[in-house]
Design an enzyme around this catalytic site. Structure first.
Site, PDB file in Angstrom:
ATOM      1  CB  CYS A 114     -14.748  29.778 -22.064  1.00 15.72           C
ATOM      2  SG  CYS A 114     -16.018  29.884 -23.334  1.00 15.72           S
ATOM      3  CG  HIS A 250     -12.490  33.631 -22.015  1.00 11.89           C
ATOM      4  ND1 HIS A 250     -12.230  33.120 -23.255  1.00 11.89           N
ATOM      5  CD2 HIS A 250     -13.851  33.535 -21.840  1.00 11.89           C
ATOM      6  CE1 HIS A 250     -13.365  32.721 -23.812  1.00 11.89           C
ATOM      7  NE2 HIS A 250     -14.352  32.972 -22.980  1.00 11.89           N
ATOM      8  CG  ASN A 280     -16.245  33.469 -26.116  1.00  8.40           C
ATOM      9  OD1 ASN A 280     -15.267  32.706 -26.111  1.00  8.40           O
ATOM     10  ND2 ASN A 280     -17.144  33.485 -25.155  1.00  8.40           N
TER      11      ASN A 280
HETATM   12  O1  UT7 Z   1     -17.126  32.488 -22.768  1.00  8.12           O
HETATM   13  C1  UT7 Z   1     -18.124  32.023 -21.932  1.00  8.12           C
HETATM   14  C2  UT7 Z   1     -18.587  33.079 -21.089  1.00  8.12           C
HETATM   15  N1  UT7 Z   1     -19.585  33.881 -21.770  1.00  8.12           N
HETATM   16  C3  UT7 Z   1     -19.636  35.144 -21.481  1.00  8.12           C
HETATM   17  O2  UT7 Z   1     -18.813  35.626 -20.775  1.00  8.12           O
HETATM   18  C4  UT7 Z   1     -20.810  35.946 -21.997  1.00  8.12           C
HETATM   19  C5  UT7 Z   1     -21.360  36.763 -20.867  1.00  8.12           C
HETATM   20  N2  UT7 Z   1     -22.470  37.629 -21.214  1.00  8.12           N
HETATM   21  C6  UT7 Z   1     -22.349  38.670 -22.057  1.00  8.12           C
HETATM   22  O3  UT7 Z   1     -21.337  38.900 -22.663  1.00  8.12           O
HETATM   23  C7  UT7 Z   1     -23.551  39.600 -22.178  1.00  8.12           C
HETATM   24  O4  UT7 Z   1     -24.499  39.273 -21.193  1.00  8.12           O
HETATM   25  C8  UT7 Z   1     -24.209  39.590 -23.574  1.00  8.12           C
HETATM   26  C9  UT7 Z   1     -23.305  40.271 -24.586  1.00  8.12           C
HETATM   27  C10 UT7 Z   1     -24.490  38.154 -23.982  1.00  8.12           C
HETATM   28  C11 UT7 Z   1     -25.533  40.360 -23.530  1.00  8.12           C
HETATM   29  O5  UT7 Z   1     -25.363  41.660 -23.033  1.00  8.12           O
HETATM   30  P1  UT7 Z   1     -26.385  42.229 -21.924  1.00  8.12           P
HETATM   31  O6  UT7 Z   1     -26.027  43.632 -21.710  1.00  8.12           O
HETATM   32  O7  UT7 Z   1     -26.307  41.305 -20.754  1.00  8.12           O
HETATM   33  O8  UT7 Z   1     -27.757  42.161 -22.687  1.00  8.12           O
HETATM   34  P2  UT7 Z   1     -29.081  41.343 -22.296  1.00  8.12           P
HETATM   35  O9  UT7 Z   1     -28.850  39.880 -22.405  1.00  8.12           O
HETATM   36  O10 UT7 Z   1     -29.605  41.875 -21.023  1.00  8.12           O
HETATM   37  O11 UT7 Z   1     -30.038  41.771 -23.458  1.00  8.12           O
HETATM   38  C12 UT7 Z   1     -30.499  43.096 -23.571  1.00  8.12           C
HETATM   39  C13 UT7 Z   1     -31.502  43.157 -24.717  1.00  8.12           C
HETATM   40  C14 UT7 Z   1     -32.562  42.068 -24.658  1.00  8.12           C
HETATM   41  O12 UT7 Z   1     -33.775  42.667 -25.047  1.00  8.12           O
HETATM   42  P3  UT7 Z   1     -34.882  43.072 -23.951  1.00  8.12           P
HETATM   43  O13 UT7 Z   1     -35.254  41.785 -23.299  1.00  8.12           O
HETATM   44  O14 UT7 Z   1     -34.189  44.040 -23.051  1.00  8.12           O
HETATM   45  O15 UT7 Z   1     -35.954  43.689 -24.786  1.00  8.12           O
HETATM   46  C15 UT7 Z   1     -32.154  41.088 -25.731  1.00  8.12           C
HETATM   47  O16 UT7 Z   1     -33.235  40.436 -26.315  1.00  8.12           O
HETATM   48  O17 UT7 Z   1     -30.817  42.959 -25.964  1.00  8.12           O
HETATM   49  C16 UT7 Z   1     -31.493  41.968 -26.736  1.00  8.12           C
HETATM   50  N3  UT7 Z   1     -30.505  41.284 -27.569  1.00  8.12           N
HETATM   51  C17 UT7 Z   1     -30.091  41.761 -28.747  1.00  8.12           C
HETATM   52  N4  UT7 Z   1     -30.437  42.862 -29.434  1.00  8.12           N
HETATM   53  C18 UT7 Z   1     -29.827  43.070 -30.609  1.00  8.12           C
HETATM   54  C19 UT7 Z   1     -29.836  40.143 -27.295  1.00  8.12           C
HETATM   55  N5  UT7 Z   1     -28.995  39.858 -28.314  1.00  8.12           N
HETATM   56  C20 UT7 Z   1     -29.143  40.855 -29.218  1.00  8.12           C
HETATM   57  C21 UT7 Z   1     -28.545  41.131 -30.455  1.00  8.12           C
HETATM   58  N6  UT7 Z   1     -28.907  42.243 -31.110  1.00  8.12           N
HETATM   59  N7  UT7 Z   1     -27.597  40.332 -31.007  1.00  8.12           N
END
Ligand code: UT7
Length: 323
Positions: A114, A250, A280
Site C-alpha cells: 500500500c 492512502h 482500499n
Molecule cells: O492498506 C493497508 C493497511 N490496512 C489498513 O489500514 C486496515 C487497518 N484496519 C482497519 O481498517 C480496521 O481495523 C478494520 C476495518 C479492518 C476493522 O475495524 P475494527 O474496528 O478494528 O474491527 P475489529 O477488527 O476489532 O472487529 C470488530 C468485530 C469483530 O467481532 P468480535 O470479535 O468483536 O465479535 C469482527 O469479527 O467485527 C467483526 N467483523 C465484522 N463484522 C461484520 C470483522 N469484519 C466484519 C464484517 N462485518 N465485514
C-alpha cells in the site's frame, strides 16, 4: 538553481463494475452499516475477468499523458507500483511500455504494497533530480480482488481494483519550498511486522495466496506512523501542517484518515477522501485520489500537497510536493 520533479499530468482508470456493500450481505455475515461505520467504504470497483493490472495501468497512463499533452515517446521511464503484477516476470511496467507503444527509455516495478506509490514517487524523483530521466510516468495499479479470500469478511469487504498515474517532468526551481514539484520524501519499513499483513502464497510456494490481515494491529500502527512520516517530510523542508493545502492519504479507512489529519492539526476539509467510492486499492489509492482531487477542483497548481501511506511490510512513507 535546483532541479525539481514537477507534476505535468495526472489520470486514472477504474473498472466498470461497481460493487456496493449490500452485495456482500448476500454471501457473508456482514452489513452495509458495519462496513460503512468501521471503514467509511460504501462501494468499490472490481476488475472484469481478463482485466489485468497492466491493462488498467496503461489506461491510467494514457489519461495522465493526455492531461500533460504528451505522447509515450516523450517519457524516459515508467516506474509502476504494484503487488499484483500480471505475471511473475516481466514487470508490469515493461508490459505498459509495450502497450503504450513506447520504443525507448526503461521501465520497472516497485513493490511496497500500500506504500508502493510513495516508494515509486520517491524513486522517480531521484531519477529526475540525478539527471537519469527528464520525464517519468509514475503509476500505481492493483487487482487486489485476485488475492481476496471471498469467505473472509474481515478483509474482502475492504479492498478494490484500479489504477492512477502521474507524469513527472524535470524543471528548474529556486531550491526553496516555494518551488513546484517534489520538495521532500520520507521512506520507512520494519520487517518485524510481517505477520499482521501479508499474502499466504507466492512464487516459491507455487500458490497465489490470499491477503491476511490483523486489522486492529495495522490500524494501531497506521495513525501513529502516518502522522510521524508526514511530519518528518514536512520538517525536512521547514514546513508544518499549517502550510498544507491538501493531505492526500492512502485510502484504507476513514477513521485512520481522520485520526492522522487530527494528529497533523488539519481539518477534514483539507483532506482528499475517496475511500467511500474506491475502498482500499493499495498502491493505486494515492494516484487515484490525486487524479480525482484535481478533477473535483480541490487540488490546484501551486497547492502544497502531502501524501502518506502504510501497508504490508510494514512499509510506510510520505512525499511533500507543490502541485
Ligand atoms: O492498506 C493497508 C493497511 N490496512 C489498513 O489500514 C486496515 C487497518 N484496519 C482497519 O481498517 C480496521 O481495523 C478494520 C476495518 C479492518 C476493522 O475495524 P475494527 O474496528 O478494528 O474491527 P475489529 O477488527 O476489532 O472487529 C470488530 C468485530 C469483530 O467481532 P468480535 O470479535 O468483536 O465479535 C469482527 O469479527 O467485527 C467483526 N467483523 C465484522 N463484522 C461484520 C470483522 N469484519 C466484519 C464484517 N462485518 N465485514
Amino acid at each position: 538553481m535546483t532541479l525539481r520533479a514537477v507534476v505535468a499530468g495526472v489520470g486514472h482508470y477504474l473498472p466498470a463494475r461497481v460493487v456496493p456493500n449490500s452485495e456482500f450481505e448476500r454471501t457473508l455475515d456482514t452489513s452495509d452499516e458495519w462496513i460503512r461505520s468501521r471503514s467509511g467504504i460504501e462501494r468499490r470497483h472490481i476488475a472484469a475477468p481478463g482485466e489485468t493490472t497492466s491493462g488498467m495501468a496503461t489506461q491510467a497512463a494514457l489519461a495522465a499523458l493526455r492531461d500533460a499533452g504528451l505522447g509515450p515517446d516523450d517519457v524516459d521511464a515508467i516506474v509502476l507500483a504494484t503487488s499484483t503484477a500480471d505475471l511473475t516476470f516481466p514487470s508490469a511496467a515493461t508490459m505498459v511500455q509495450a502497450e503504450l507503444g513506447m520504443t525507448r527509455g526503461f521501465a520497472f516495478d516497485v513493490q511496497a504494497v500500500c506504500a508502493g506509490f510513495i516508494y515509486a514517487l520517491t524513486n522517480a524523483n531521484a531519477l529526475i533530480v540525478s539527471g537519469q530521466a527528464n520525464r517519468v510516468l509514475v503509476i500505481g495499479a492493483e487487482t487486489f480482488s485476485r488475492i481476496m479470500d471471498w469467505s473472509d469478511r474481515s478483509t474482502c469487504v475492504l479492498f478494490g481494483d484500479g489504477a492512477g498515474a502521474l507524469v513527472l517532468e524535470a524543471a528548474q526551481g529556486t531550491g526553496t519550498n516555494a518551488d513546484r514539484g517534489v520538495l521532500s520524501t520520507d521512506l520507512n519499513s520494519d520487517g518485524r511486522h510481517r505477520e499482521i499483513l501479508y499474502v499466504d502464497g507466492g512464487v516459491s510456494t507455487q500458490t497465489t495466496g490470499h491477503l491476511r490481515m490483523e486489522g486492529k494491529e495495522v490500524f494501531r500502527h497506521a495513525v501513529e506512523k502516518l502522522a510521524a512520516t508526514a511530519t518528518t517530510a514536512l520538517t525536512k523542508v521547514g514546513l508544518t501542517g499549517q502550510d498544507v493545502d491538501w493531505v492526500v492519504p492512502h485510502q484504507a479507512n476513514i477513521r485512520i484518515i481522520q485520526g492522522t489529519a487530527k494528529k497533523l492539526g488539519l481539518p477534514m476539509d483539507r483532506v482528499v477522501v475517496t475511500v467511500q467510492d474506491h475502498g482500499n486499492t493499495s498502491a493505486a489509492s494515492i494516484p487515484l485520489a490525486l487524479s480525482v482531487g484535481q478533477e473535483r477542483g480541490q487540488i490546484k497548481p501551486g497547492d502544497l500537497v502531502v501524501t502518506e501511506a502504510i501497508g504490508g511490510g510494514l512499509a510506510w512513507g510520505a512525499v511533500v510536493l507543490r502541485w
